[in-house]
Design an enzyme around this catalytic site. Structure first.
Site, PDB file in Angstrom:
ATOM      1  CE1 TYR A   1       3.012   1.012   2.853  1.00 44.98           C
ATOM      2  CE2 TYR A   1       2.051   3.063   3.675  1.00 44.98           C
ATOM      3  CZ  TYR A   1       1.903   1.787   3.145  1.00 44.98           C
ATOM      4  OH  TYR A   1       0.644   1.295   2.903  1.00 44.98           O
ATOM      5  CB  SER A   2       3.307   3.650  -0.204  1.00 42.39           C
ATOM      6  OG  SER A   2       2.405   3.662  -1.286  1.00 42.39           O
ATOM      7  CD  GLU A   3       3.265  10.596  -2.524  1.00 43.72           C
ATOM      8  OE1 GLU A   3       2.407  10.651  -3.429  1.00 43.72           O
ATOM      9  OE2 GLU A   3       3.291  11.378  -1.539  1.00 43.72           O
TER      10      GLU A   3
ATOM     11  CB  ALA B   1       9.108   3.325  -0.656  1.00 43.71           C
TER      12      ALA B   1
END
Length: 357
Positions: free
Chosen positions: A137-139, A141
């Site tokens: 997720y986000s960083e 990912a």
């Protein structure tokens, strides 16, 4: 399939377990997957005014933001992106962030902390032989995409088989690819495919950083990548409708990959048994054993590539599950105009599918 789960910046393994909880439970209840959680090595304090936003402490990042000159403002990029002209491609938008707000090129990074973070995650994967999938997720990912890109580089340049068979990205970002002593952002409009395994990209059309998710999708194998729009913001969806639809969509892909892995294991066992029998009964025909082992090795080392090809059916058509009201907002987004490749988009049962032309 066992997924290694990587949280976003200012996250933790514990907090990401809560964020991903409804989805993980749904997948476990269906017998589709199990989950292991990790976190960054750099403990950080939440920014002023956001002490309660990111969950309970301690909080971590994979990247040492202070050493990279990124400061303590996690929303600086969001503020800058709101002023970007609409219609730019995802790749063009990302390139704007390689410059400082004054238009000058950003200073060269010290790649040591990033290299250390990526190498540490690669060791986590290597140390657990059951891990064959990633969720970020986000960083997290972005780091998961970097793992996939590094495995793809090793496969193409050194012939090292890929461990990761499937990756799911929530609000992702294109990977940085190792090149010499540093890393390079290899975007799709210049470098084509940099991740060759099946991938699934979950984003929200109301996320101000949605261009980043599309740019990540663009640099993955177009025949084995899928997009899902939950219609919300920069988050992991937890509502029942989206969780069920995600489970339905991923069921076919994961089942197919699991079956391929089982078939590969069976083929290896059969080839080994045939080689042993041939060697024992026909000492004057050793070539039989050599051929049998060669066939098995070829099957194993090509399994990553074949899994991408075999998931084309699920990657090129949308699932037939009922659409959520959140997912149905995809038709109103302008993602089809954002890729420098050009995109063809369709919405079937509320699930967004965006194809490279």
């Amino acid at each position: 399939m066992r997924f290694l789960c990587l949280p976003g910046a200012y996250g933790s393994a514990k907090n990401f377990g809560v964020q991903l909880g409804p989805f993980a439970k749904h997948m476990e209840d269906r017998g589709l997957a199990t989950f292991a959680f990790t976190q960054g090595a750099h403990e950080v304090d939440p920014p002023a005014g956001w002490e309660n936003y990111f969950g309970s402490r301690p909080l971590y990042r994979f990247i040492d933001g202070g050493r990279q000159g990124q400061g303590d403002d996690p929303f600086e990029v969001v503020r800058r992106v709101r002023h970007i002209p609409r219609g730019l491609s995802p790749e063009a938008t990302l390139r704007l962030f390689s410059k400082r707000p004054d238009g000058q090129q950003a200073a060269d990074f010290d790649w040591t902390p990033f290299r250390d973070a990526l190498d540490r995650l690669l060791r986590v994967v290597e140390d657990d032989p059951e891990i064959d999938g990633l969720i970020g997720y986000s960083e997290g990912a972005m780091m998961a995409a970097c793992i996939c890109a590094e495995e793809n580089r090793r496969w193409e340049e050194e012939g090292i088989p890929r461990r990761i068979k499937f990756a799911i990205f929530f609000a992702g970002t294109p990977p940085l690819v190792r090149e010499g002593d540093g890393f390079v952002a290899k975007l799709a409009d210049e470098h084509g495919t940099v991740i060759g395994i099946p991938t699934f990209h979950v984003f929200g059309s109301n996320d101000p950083l949605v261009y980043s998710s599309v740019a990540l999708y663009n640099c993955c194998d177009p025949d084995a990548a899928q997009l899902y729009d939950h219609g919300l913001g920069h988050l992991v969806p937890r509502d029942a409708d989206n969780v069920e639809q995600l489970g339905d969509t991923l069921s076919d892909v994961i089942t197919r990959i699991n079956n391929e892995q089982q078939a590969a294991a069976t083929a290896t066992e059969n080839a080994a048994a045939a080689a042993a029998a041939a060697a024992a009964s026909k000492d004057d025909e050793p070539a039989v054993a050599v051929v049998a082992v060669a066939v098995a090795n070829e099957y194993i080392t090509s399994s990553s590539s074949s899994s991408a090809e075999s998931t084309t059916a699920s990657g090129s058509s949308a699932p037939s599950s009922a659409a959520s009201s959140a997912g149905s907002t995809t038709a109103e987004s302008d993602l089809d105009s954002r890729s420098s490749h050009g995109l063809e988009s369709e919405v079937v049962d509320g699930i967004a599918k965006i194809h490279l032309k």
